[in-house]
Design a protein around this motif. Structure first.
Motif, mmCIF file in Angstrom:
data_model
loop_
_atom_site.group_PDB
_atom_site.id
_atom_site.type_symbol
_atom_site.label_atom_id
_atom_site.label_comp_id
_atom_site.label_asym_id
_atom_site.label_seq_id
_atom_site.Cartn_x
_atom_site.Cartn_y
_atom_site.Cartn_z
ATOM 1 N N TRP A 84 44.534 33.241 40.125
ATOM 2 C CA TRP A 84 44.272 34.624 39.054
ATOM 3 C C TRP A 84 43.585 33.906 37.798
ATOM 4 O O TRP A 84 42.556 34.555 37.486
ATOM 5 C CB TRP A 84 45.792 35.064 38.941
ATOM 6 C CG TRP A 84 45.385 36.030 37.679
ATOM 7 C CD1 TRP A 84 44.949 37.151 37.888
ATOM 8 C CD2 TRP A 84 45.880 35.992 36.358
ATOM 9 N NE1 TRP A 84 45.056 38.144 36.619
ATOM 10 C CE2 TRP A 84 45.755 37.297 35.762
ATOM 11 C CE3 TRP A 84 46.639 34.955 35.684
ATOM 12 C CZ2 TRP A 84 45.847 37.349 34.472
ATOM 13 C CZ3 TRP A 84 47.001 35.256 34.462
ATOM 14 C CH2 TRP A 84 46.674 36.479 33.685
ATOM 15 N N VAL A 85 44.010 32.762 37.320
ATOM 16 C CA VAL A 85 43.282 32.201 36.136
ATOM 17 C C VAL A 85 41.939 32.050 36.428
ATOM 18 O O VAL A 85 40.962 32.160 35.639
ATOM 19 C CB VAL A 85 43.998 30.950 35.802
ATOM 20 C CG1 VAL A 85 43.387 30.418 34.579
ATOM 21 C CG2 VAL A 85 45.392 31.326 34.956
ATOM 22 N N VAL A 86 41.742 31.403 37.695
ATOM 23 C CA VAL A 86 40.420 30.896 38.001
ATOM 24 C C VAL A 86 39.235 32.310 38.072
ATOM 25 O O VAL A 86 38.275 32.450 37.751
ATOM 26 C CB VAL A 86 40.269 30.305 39.215
ATOM 27 C CG1 VAL A 86 38.888 29.950 39.851
ATOM 28 C CG2 VAL A 86 40.822 28.742 39.068
ATOM 29 N N LYS A 90 36.284 33.609 36.012
ATOM 30 C CA LYS A 90 35.001 33.889 36.689
ATOM 31 C C LYS A 90 34.489 35.154 36.232
ATOM 32 O O LYS A 90 33.418 35.276 36.201
ATOM 33 C CB LYS A 90 35.315 33.862 38.281
ATOM 34 C CG LYS A 90 34.099 33.996 39.002
ATOM 35 C CD LYS A 90 34.622 33.736 40.517
ATOM 36 C CE LYS A 90 33.256 34.012 41.467
ATOM 37 N NZ LYS A 90 33.608 33.813 42.811
ATOM 38 N N LYS A 91 35.570 36.205 36.217
ATOM 39 C CA LYS A 91 34.919 37.295 35.619
ATOM 40 C C LYS A 91 34.296 37.338 34.191
ATOM 41 O O LYS A 91 33.431 38.076 33.735
ATOM 42 C CB LYS A 91 36.270 38.296 35.938
ATOM 43 C CG LYS A 91 36.566 38.807 36.942
ATOM 44 C CD LYS A 91 37.242 39.917 37.248
ATOM 45 C CE LYS A 91 38.546 39.674 36.831
ATOM 46 N NZ LYS A 91 39.545 41.020 36.956
ATOM 47 N N MET A 92 35.078 36.741 33.390
ATOM 48 C CA MET A 92 34.568 36.393 31.952
ATOM 49 C C MET A 92 33.177 35.726 31.962
ATOM 50 O O MET A 92 32.358 36.170 31.231
ATOM 51 C CB MET A 92 35.501 35.662 31.178
ATOM 52 C CG MET A 92 36.968 36.242 31.101
ATOM 53 S SD MET A 92 37.968 35.355 30.202
ATOM 54 C CE MET A 92 37.371 34.775 28.831
ATOM 55 N N GLY A 93 33.021 34.562 33.155
ATOM 56 C CA GLY A 93 31.540 34.286 32.635
ATOM 57 C C GLY A 93 30.479 35.252 33.422
ATOM 58 O O GLY A 93 29.357 35.155 32.750
ATOM 59 N N ARG A 94 30.889 36.034 34.415
ATOM 60 C CA ARG A 94 29.886 36.922 34.716
ATOM 61 C C ARG A 94 29.785 37.917 33.740
ATOM 62 O O ARG A 94 28.654 38.330 33.560
ATOM 63 C CB ARG A 94 30.473 37.658 36.269
ATOM 64 C CG ARG A 94 30.407 36.850 37.406
ATOM 65 C CD ARG A 94 30.974 37.714 38.326
ATOM 66 N NE ARG A 94 32.097 38.487 38.405
ATOM 67 C CZ ARG A 94 32.923 38.805 39.401
ATOM 68 N NH1 ARG A 94 32.816 38.143 40.602
ATOM 69 N NH2 ARG A 94 33.954 39.730 39.327
#
Length: 286
Positions: A84-86, A90-94
């Motif tokens: 979930w943290v990953v 990942k969503k924040m990076g996108r």
């Protein structure tokens, strides 16, 4: 050649994909649910409801199952929490990738992989469910979009020095027909050849070029850093007009305007289904 993955790696990848699609706040409840299922529910079901639980031969197995479920419950819940943290990172990076774009030139400076990820985030903000295939699907499909039960295939071409030709559009159209997808979209930060545009117009394949892509990013960007040029707005208007084409009375796909080549109506314009040849519905213009 695609990299082979073990079944356990594939299961983790699938879990990561699911967590990337759900809202961030669903992570903690999901982690707690996994822990509770293993720590409390499984032991209760095993000791109170397992068939033949009172049989002497079944008791050691039930005891082992209960012990393992309780023992490994924090470990498995921890793995879910880590994934979930990953997924959250990942969503924040996108999101950051999309928000930092300033125009078509910054988009063109992205690598081909960053370009695909940018498009995926833009379509997610249009309320599509997005499956990123990494370009290994049939016909080079990079993204598979789903919304209201309809599937759209997307091919991304980060070509800066040359135009996208008709071969690419034709191949994607073939995949659309074979997979019975509702729509097909080719996206490039550059432009298309005249033959590619003619084929797309005749078969209902949507083309997104650099100016229209810039407008698309601007429409979903929250930071407002992309300011489309007047030329971009004109291209977007044309795209919106094309989207207003009538729907097929048989299958519901958008219709495209064609010209009859032979017969009594040769030379006359008519609306034909974009799903041709699987759907041959037509209607008169006007």
């Amino acid at each position: 050649m695609a990299r082979r993955t073990s079944q356990s790696d594939q299961n983790l990848d699938d879990l990561l994909d699911v967590l990337c699609l759900v809202p961030w706040w669903m992570g903690p409840p999901l982690i707690f649910l996994v822990w509770w299922l293993l720590h409390d529910l499984v032991p209760t079901l095993a000791t109170d409801y397992w068939p033949g639980r009172d049989h002497e031969l079944a008791k050691p197995g039930i005891q082992l199952l209960t012990t393992m479920s309780v023992t490994f419950s924090p470990v498995i819940a921890g793995v879910v929490g880590l994934v979930w943290v990953v997924a959250l990172l990942k969503k924040m990076g996108r999101s950051r990738r999309l928000e930092r774009q300033t125009g078509i030139e910054s988009i063109r400076s992205l690598s081909w992989r960053e370009f695909e990820l940018l498009l995926g985030e833009a379509f997610r903000r249009q309320r599509y469910m997005v499956e990123d295939t990494g370009g290994v699907a049939d016909g080079g499909v990079d993204l598979i979009l789903s919304r209201r039960g309809q599937v759209t295939l997307v091919q991304a071409k980060q070509w800066k020095a040359r135009k996208v030709g008709v071969k690419i559009v034709r191949e994607l159209f073939g995949v659309q027909i074979s997979r019975q997808a509702h729509d097909a979209i080719v996206v490039t930060s550059g432009d298309y050849t005249r033959e590619a545009r003619q084929f797309a117009a005749s078969n209902g394949v949507k083309l997104v070029d650099g100016p229209v892509l810039e407008r698309m990013i601007a429409d979903v960007q929250r930071s407002g850093r992309v300011q489309p040029t007047p030329k971009t707005r004109s291209s977007s208007t044309k795209t919106a007009t094309a989207a207003a084409n009538p729907r097929c009375p048989k299958c519901g796909k958008p219709m495209v305007q064609r010209v009859a080549q032979r017969g009594a109506n040769a030379g006359q314009a008519f609306w034909g289904c974009s799903g041709y040849p699987s759907c041959r519905a037509t209607r008169r213009v006007g």
